[in-house]
Design an enzyme around this catalytic site. Structure first.
Site, PDB file in Angstrom:
ATOM      1  N   ARG A 157      -0.716  -4.031  -5.326  1.00 17.80           N
ATOM      2  CA  ARG A 157       0.582  -4.484  -4.852  1.00 17.80           C
ATOM      3  C   ARG A 157       0.432  -5.933  -4.400  1.00 17.80           C
ATOM      4  NH1 ARG A 157      -0.322   0.692  -2.617  1.00 17.80           N
ATOM      5  NH2 ARG A 157       1.137   2.272  -3.360  1.00 17.80           N
ATOM      6  N   LYS A 181      -0.875   1.443   1.356  1.00 12.32           N
ATOM      7  CA  LYS A 181       0.162   1.979   2.235  1.00 12.32           C
ATOM      8  C   LYS A 181      -0.415   3.069   3.131  1.00 12.32           C
ATOM      9  CE  LYS A 181       4.244   1.025  -0.601  1.00 12.32           C
ATOM     10  NZ  LYS A 181       5.400   1.610  -1.309  1.00 12.32           N
ATOM     11  N   HIS A 256       6.372  -6.959  -8.920  1.00  8.55           N
ATOM     12  CA  HIS A 256       5.446  -5.916  -9.378  1.00  8.55           C
ATOM     13  C   HIS A 256       5.235  -5.934 -10.887  1.00  8.55           C
ATOM     14  CE1 HIS A 256       4.481  -4.177  -5.667  1.00  8.55           C
ATOM     15  NE2 HIS A 256       5.437  -3.278  -5.561  1.00  8.55           N
ATOM     16  N   ARG A 259       1.668  -5.478 -11.945  1.00 10.65           N
ATOM     17  CA  ARG A 259       1.229  -4.119 -11.577  1.00 10.65           C
ATOM     18  C   ARG A 259       1.730  -3.120 -12.622  1.00 10.65           C
ATOM     19  NH1 ARG A 259      -0.252  -0.768  -7.166  1.00 10.65           N
ATOM     20  NH2 ARG A 259       1.155   0.977  -6.724  1.00 10.65           N
ATOM     21  N   HIS A 282      -1.119   5.697  -5.733  1.00 10.31           N
ATOM     22  CA  HIS A 282       0.020   6.595  -5.571  1.00 10.31           C
ATOM     23  C   HIS A 282      -0.460   7.907  -4.963  1.00 10.31           C
ATOM     24  CE1 HIS A 282       2.474   4.501  -8.980  1.00 10.31           C
ATOM     25  NE2 HIS A 282       2.573   3.871  -7.829  1.00 10.31           N
ATOM     26  N   TYR A 291       5.507   5.962 -15.757  1.00 18.29           N
ATOM     27  CA  TYR A 291       4.896   5.125 -16.787  1.00 18.29           C
ATOM     28  C   TYR A 291       4.623   5.878 -18.097  1.00 18.29           C
ATOM     29  CZ  TYR A 291       4.102   1.808 -13.028  1.00 18.29           C
ATOM     30  OH  TYR A 291       4.274   0.941 -11.991  1.00 18.29           O
TER      31      TYR A 291
END
Length: 312
Positions: A157, A181, A256, A259, A282, A291
């Site tokens: 990120r 995160k 992003h 990414r 994730h 994706y």
């Protein structure tokens, strides 16, 4: 049924819509743009009902469903239909609350299911052009090239990238320790190209940028700004847009974009979805599954090329 001529509305409908919009402005402080959209949405419904010899105050659930179906048949996207339904629901909640109707005809109408928008990505040729765009004769250019290489090699990120420190890089093992995160740590491998550009930047670019740090408190930063301080994600995003112009990349970019390109190109070349999930950080595989659309063409190509019954 795009633009609605206000003269098509009956006085009763026009006054009813005005009263509702006044309430929306008072309670929610909506902008003129939002109020204009709401007016258009409910006016379109009112005119449609008038053609059906019905009215906003005597509308049945089936009529709302028919109206929404007609909007969809006219080419309105599911997302636009959902937005219009949201306005209709708000309007009828207000009518019910004001005691103007006994039953809310929109109450049990479900919003259409919306697929998550597919992430915008770049082709491999686009990425190569973007990576080659920085001016390598300057410390900032070397920094930008190293940042882009690391971003494309790892799928970080942007916030994770701009806050990287020297201690998070292990060049010998070719790994980055990322704080993601929720302060979750993950190890992400670096490719040879990214390691090469990190090494060159460390020798030829980073010392000059850190020299501008007069307070001396940012010496651990891997990618300092021109003032030697921590770069903001907005600054880096601005740099990417500038470099995209230099590279001749016409596609609309987002912070992003690289990414997304990282994940997309990995899947295109056969990477396992769960591996991509771990690399992106994730917590839920469903987040990564957005994706999988990129692999469909690749699967079709493989089938056509290798299956004995494919017809080729």
């Amino acid at each position: 049924m795009g633009t609605v001529d206000s003269r098509q509305l009956t006085d009763a409908h026009g006054q009813l819509i005005d009263s509702w919009l006044d309430q929306q402005w008072l309670e929610k402080g909506l902008s003129e743009h939002s109020l204009s959209n709401y007016r258009r949405d409910i006016s379109q419904l009112a005119v449609w009902l008038q053609h059906q010899r019905a009215s906003l105050l005597a509308c049945e659930r089936y009529q709302l469903l028919e109206f929404l179906a007609a909007r969809h048949q006219q080419g309105l996207s599911a997302r636009s239909v959902a937005r219009q339904l949201s306005a209709v629901k708000s309007f009828y909640r207000w009518l019910k609350r004001e005691g103007r109707i006994a039953e809310d005809p929109a109450l049990l109408i479900e919003r259409p299911k919306l697929g998550r928008p597919l992430p915008k990505t770049l082709s491999e040729a686009d990425v190569e052009a973007l990576l080659a765009a920085p001016d390598l004769s300057t410390p900032l250019g070397l920094r930008d090239r190293a940042m882009l290489e690391v971003l494309y090699a790892t799928g970080l990120r942007v916030t994770e990238l701009v806050t990287l420190t020297q201690s998070q890089i292990n060049p010998r093992q070719g790994l980055i320790r990322v704080i993601g995160k929720g302060d979750k740590e993950r190890l992400v491998p670096l490719g040879e190209e990214a390691l090469h550009w990190l090494g060159r930047y460390a020798q030829e670019g980073r010392p000059q940028l850190l020299a501008a740090d007069q307070q001396g408190g940012n010496q651990e930063l891997l990618f300092p700004s021109r003032r030697g301080t921590c770069m903001t994600r907005q600054t880096f995003w601005h740099r990417i847009k500038q470099l995209a112009v230099v590279a001749g990349v016409q596609k609309k970019l987002s912070p992003h974009t690289l990414r997304h390109a990282f994940a997309t190109h990995l899947l295109n070349h056969g990477a396992d979805l769960r591996v991509v999930q771990l690399l992106l950080g994730h917590s839920d595989l469903s987040t990564t599954q957005i994706y999988t659309h990129v692999a469909q063409q690749r699967l079709q190509d493989v089938y056509q090329k290798h299956h004995p019954r494919s017809g080729t």
